[in-house]
Design an enzyme around this catalytic site. Sequence first.
Site, PDB file in Angstrom:
ATOM      1  N   ASP A  11     -21.789 -52.961 -14.146  1.00  0.00           N
ATOM      2  CA  ASP A  11     -23.161 -53.255 -14.562  1.00  0.00           C
ATOM      3  C   ASP A  11     -23.062 -54.048 -15.866  1.00  0.00           C
ATOM      4  O   ASP A  11     -22.761 -53.495 -16.922  1.00  0.00           O
ATOM      5  CB  ASP A  11     -23.915 -51.930 -14.757  1.00  0.00           C
ATOM      6  CG  ASP A  11     -25.314 -52.147 -15.308  1.00  0.00           C
ATOM      7  OD1 ASP A  11     -25.652 -53.295 -15.659  1.00  0.00           O
ATOM      8  OD2 ASP A  11     -26.057 -51.157 -15.416  1.00  0.00           O
ATOM      9  N   GLN A  49     -26.003 -55.523 -20.060  1.00  0.00           N
ATOM     10  CA  GLN A  49     -25.978 -55.632 -21.524  1.00  0.00           C
ATOM     11  C   GLN A  49     -24.836 -56.498 -22.052  1.00  0.00           C
ATOM     12  O   GLN A  49     -24.745 -56.696 -23.257  1.00  0.00           O
ATOM     13  CB  GLN A  49     -25.874 -54.233 -22.157  1.00  0.00           C
ATOM     14  CG  GLN A  49     -27.112 -53.377 -21.982  1.00  0.00           C
ATOM     15  CD  GLN A  49     -28.355 -53.958 -22.677  1.00  0.00           C
ATOM     16  OE1 GLN A  49     -28.266 -54.796 -23.572  1.00  0.00           O
ATOM     17  NE2 GLN A  49     -29.519 -53.506 -22.255  1.00  0.00           N
ATOM     18  N   CYS A  55     -34.181 -45.132 -20.512  1.00  0.00           N
ATOM     19  CA  CYS A  55     -33.747 -45.018 -19.102  1.00  0.00           C
ATOM     20  C   CYS A  55     -32.348 -44.415 -19.016  1.00  0.00           C
ATOM     21  O   CYS A  55     -31.521 -44.866 -18.202  1.00  0.00           O
ATOM     22  CB  CYS A  55     -33.786 -46.365 -18.382  1.00  0.00           C
ATOM     23  SG  CYS A  55     -35.427 -47.047 -18.296  1.00  0.00           S
ATOM     24  N   HIS A  92     -27.380 -46.279 -17.532  1.00  0.00           N
ATOM     25  CA  HIS A  92     -28.804 -46.551 -17.315  1.00  0.00           C
ATOM     26  C   HIS A  92     -29.173 -45.933 -15.970  1.00  0.00           C
ATOM     27  O   HIS A  92     -28.340 -45.909 -15.047  1.00  0.00           O
ATOM     28  CB  HIS A  92     -28.993 -48.067 -17.278  1.00  0.00           C
ATOM     29  CG  HIS A  92     -30.411 -48.526 -17.253  1.00  0.00           C
ATOM     30  ND1 HIS A  92     -31.194 -48.453 -16.134  1.00  0.00           N
ATOM     31  CD2 HIS A  92     -31.194 -49.078 -18.217  1.00  0.00           C
ATOM     32  CE1 HIS A  92     -32.398 -48.945 -16.394  1.00  0.00           C
ATOM     33  NE2 HIS A  92     -32.421 -49.323 -17.661  1.00  0.00           N
ATOM     34  N   LYS A 126     -32.290 -60.814 -19.606  1.00  0.00           N
ATOM     35  CA  LYS A 126     -31.608 -60.355 -20.824  1.00  0.00           C
ATOM     36  C   LYS A 126     -30.689 -61.442 -21.382  1.00  0.00           C
ATOM     37  O   LYS A 126     -29.998 -61.236 -22.363  1.00  0.00           O
ATOM     38  CB  LYS A 126     -30.801 -59.089 -20.532  1.00  0.00           C
ATOM     39  CG  LYS A 126     -31.665 -57.857 -20.202  1.00  0.00           C
ATOM     40  CD  LYS A 126     -30.789 -56.641 -20.013  1.00  0.00           C
ATOM     41  CE  LYS A 126     -31.459 -55.506 -19.274  1.00  0.00           C
ATOM     42  NZ  LYS A 126     -32.370 -54.711 -20.089  1.00  0.00           N
TER      43      LYS A 126
HETATM   44  C1  LIG Z   1     -27.097 -51.337 -18.667  1.00  0.00           C
HETATM   45  C2  LIG Z   1     -28.340 -51.612 -17.878  1.00  0.00           C
HETATM   46  N1  LIG Z   1     -28.311 -51.497 -16.550  1.00  0.00           N
HETATM   47  C3  LIG Z   1     -29.384 -51.756 -15.798  1.00  0.00           C
HETATM   48  C4  LIG Z   1     -30.575 -52.139 -16.360  1.00  0.00           C
HETATM   49  C5  LIG Z   1     -31.751 -52.424 -15.476  1.00  0.00           C
HETATM   50  O1  LIG Z   1     -32.084 -53.771 -15.558  1.00  0.00           O
HETATM   51  P1  LIG Z   1     -33.409 -54.317 -14.851  1.00  0.00           P
HETATM   52  O2  LIG Z   1     -34.537 -53.511 -15.426  1.00  0.00           O
HETATM   53  O3  LIG Z   1     -33.463 -55.750 -15.230  1.00  0.00           O
HETATM   54  O4  LIG Z   1     -33.254 -54.071 -13.393  1.00  0.00           O
HETATM   55  C6  LIG Z   1     -30.668 -52.265 -17.746  1.00  0.00           C
HETATM   56  C7  LIG Z   1     -31.946 -52.627 -18.396  1.00  0.00           C
HETATM   57  O5  LIG Z   1     -32.215 -52.273 -19.510  1.00  0.00           O
HETATM   58  C8  LIG Z   1     -29.522 -51.993 -18.522  1.00  0.00           C
HETATM   59  O6  LIG Z   1     -29.557 -52.109 -19.859  1.00  0.00           O
END
Ligand SMILES: Cc1ncc(COP(=O)(O)O)c(C=O)c1O
Length: 415
Positions: free
Chosen positions: A212, A215, A376, A131, A238
């Site tokens: 991270d 998910q 993203c 992401h 999430k």
């Molecule tokens: C794997 C991953 N990392 C980071 C993010 C970013 O999360 P946030 O928008 O809550 O900061 C997301 C959001 O979709 C994600 O799926």
Amino acid sequence: MFAKVLGAQIRNEFPIFKNNEKKVNGQILPFVYLDSAVSSQKPTAVIQAMVRHMESDYGSVHRGAYGVSIRSSQQFEETRSIVASFLGSTVRAEQIVFTKSTTESLNILANGIAEVYLDEKSRIVTTAIEHHANLIPWQQAALRKDCELAYISLEGINSEKLKLNLIEAKKLITANTKVVSLAYVGNVLGQINPIEEIIELAKKVGALVVLDCAQSMSTHSEDLFALGADAIVFSPHKIYGPSGIGVLAMSEKLLAELPPLLFGGGMISSVTLEESLWTTGPAKFEAGTPAITEAIGLKSAILWLEECGRKRIQEHAQNLAHQFAEGLQKIPNIEIFSPLTGKETIIPFRHKKVHAHDLATILDYSNVAMRAGHHCAWPLIRSLGVDALVRSSFAVYSDSDDVEIALEAIKNSYK
Ligand SMILES: Cc1ncc(COP(=O)(O)O)c(C=O)c1O
């Protein structure tokens, strides 16, 4: 024994579903929400905990000597302990920093790690399928420190090969690698990354490991610090909790060594007109008034989630994703982009005759919500040779009727 029955029955606990049924030509169309990977819906327990807090206990935290402020501070700190146990038995409340989001958590880490650990001889290792939140902060860190940023790529872009190339990982994670940062579960392909192998490679060369878990947090419950992670980030929105709050959990070493990203009230031990000194512990990274009611919502979300059972939710969502992928394979012109191991809870795909954005709009006519776009993750989307994908993601309240309704709508999108 778990009291909650996952699927259609648990949907009664989510007011959003009742409030978004659509009447078309006298027929009621249920709200089919297959976009929980972007943000999950909220159960009444979470909504009510937040309303109750604002109605009865709301006050700013760590700043007041009066009743509501003391109660708010206690509840806020209680959430810190609950998040720590949610992350594992080896995790302490003092390791939990509240941020705004996963994005902010990763920015604090990349900024701080760059400052303390990186120089021009260093290498940062991440993957080519992250992401943007776990990509751009490292790009900025590499630029600032004039060091190398290397990417572990996918083994192949054919469906059955959509997994990280571990041979390449071995070549990249060497003595000058100072940090390895990757997602546990991919937000586009839904692949479960081999984090144990990656952690082992990183630990052999003394590199820090950042995971991270945006998910993975609603479905995976291992103690990742016990496995060797140095920092874990995730977003409560999430995991059936509120947006506006993020979690950054760090080893005590990182907590002590990293500099803050934001400066201001609440993060200092002394201030003069000439200089300021930072406090210790999570407060060092929590300048300004935090997301107070959201923290109360997060506590409630974790308790609610644990009542359902993360493993159960994972199995439930995997079964539905598998059923959906099987149905998709029977529809002409559909191309699926998933390793299809049966373990994914996210299925990305495209229709060769209907653009992803058009398909998402057509699905909305049937009251089916799915996200379309680059998710993203532009570098990944480009490497797949497409400009956009539709992504369906399954959660605690999804059921097989959702799968059938979505498949029918996709089938009817092109005739
Ligand atoms: C794997 C991953 N990392 C980071 C993010 C970013 O999360 P946030 O928008 O809550 O900061 C997301 C959001 O979709 C994600 O799926």
